[in-house]
Design an enzyme around this catalytic site. Structure first.
Site, PDB file in Angstrom:
ATOM      1  N   ASP A 182      52.698  46.632  39.335  1.00 16.94           N
ATOM      2  CA  ASP A 182      52.106  47.781  39.717  1.00 16.94           C
ATOM      3  C   ASP A 182      51.630  48.035  40.994  1.00 16.94           C
ATOM      4  OD1 ASP A 182      49.996  46.432  39.233  1.00 16.94           O
ATOM      5  OD2 ASP A 182      49.205  47.447  37.494  1.00 16.94           O
ATOM      6  N   GLU A 207      44.313  35.365  40.140  1.00 18.05           N
ATOM      7  CA  GLU A 207      44.079  36.065  41.336  1.00 18.05           C
ATOM      8  C   GLU A 207      42.557  36.034  41.835  1.00 18.05           C
ATOM      9  OE1 GLU A 207      44.948  40.368  43.417  1.00 18.05           O
ATOM     10  OE2 GLU A 207      45.605  39.776  41.265  1.00 18.05           O
TER      11      GLU A 207
END
Length: 267
Positions: free
Chosen positions: A48, A184
């Protein structure tokens, strides 16, 4: 060493078991997807992040399921070998029905796995997707769909409490049936601990080198994203001189564990 034949979910598990790093990059169209496939990238993620790098938005939040379906179908046409993963966008998996509908849409477009952001609170969602034949990649640490709650794009889980919660979330998601985990922007020692504790592959982005693979946004590693590059990014294009050479350099650096370096990581 490049895995022979198409990359499958069991093949990824075998790569972790053999200690062979997994290579992953994002793509959003057939042309780039074909080049990633030729370079030997193991997993291609229709992220995304297209909201940022394709649509020019300041976050991923406006991206819709329809956007993801369009780009997933385009990328699918460019791949023969790599496993195709698609993000489920913001607010598309807030309940069981929504998650099933969003996953069905991107899987019908060609995805072979879906990725969603969040912790143990998503265990039931993951269980339901997996029970219905949808492989799931979980995503912890810096989760861009939660950027407003997090207060910006910054390293996560630096203190003991958040680090323990992240490790607990990772175990819960694996137990729920997640096939892979993306970490992340977390400290490298924590990422190493999580990767060792889980059976499923752990792929890092700003999570150090001692995990089971690496992922970057394609436009970042080619040096064509706007704005300041995050600490965990290396511009492979600057040294390679061509897209094909840059992709080959990235794949080699990940497989040989030369990327990321400590300069790309938090301790």
């Amino acid at each position: 060493m490049k895995t022979s034949g198409p990359v499958t979910v069991p093949a990824l598990a075998a790569m972790k078991a053999a200690g062979e790093p997994i290579t992953m990059l994002t793509a959003y169209d057939a042309s780039f997807a074909r080049r990633l496939d030729t370079a030997g990238v193991d997993c291609v993620l229709v992220g995304d992040s297209l909201g940022n790098v394709i649509q020019g938005r300041d976050s991923t939040l406006p991206v819709t399921v329809e956007d993801m379906v369009y780009h997933t179908a385009a990328v699918r046409r460019g791949l023969e070998r790599a496993l195709l993963i698609a993000d489920l966008p913001f607010m598309s998996y807030h309940d069981r029905a929504s998650a099933m509908n969003a996953a069905a849409a991107v899987m019908r477009a060609g995805a072979q796995m879906v990725k969603l952001e969040g912790g143990a609170n998503l265990s039931e969602t993951v269980e339901n997707l997996v029970a219905n034949g949808v492989p799931v990649c979980a995503h912890l640490g810096l989760t861009p769909q939660h950027v407003h709650r997090l207060g910006g794009y910054r390293v996560q889980a630096r203190d003991d409490g958040p680090a323990r919660r992240l490790a607990s979330d990772a175990r819960a998601l694996e137990k729920a049936g997640a096939t892979m985990l993306v970490l992340e922007c977390v400290p490298a020692p924590l990422a190493r601990e999580v990767a060792k504790a889980l059976v499923i592959p752990v792929v890092g982005i700003g999570a150090g080198v001692e995990v089971d693979g690496q992922v970057l946004v394609l436009y970042d590693m080619l040096g064509i994203s706007s704005g300041r590059a995050p600490k965990f990014v290396h511009d492979f294009m600057a040294e390679a001189g061509s897209i094909e050479a840059a992709l080959a350099a990235y794949v080699a650096a990940v497989r040989e564990r030369r990327f990321p370096t400590t300069d790309h990581s938090w301790q």
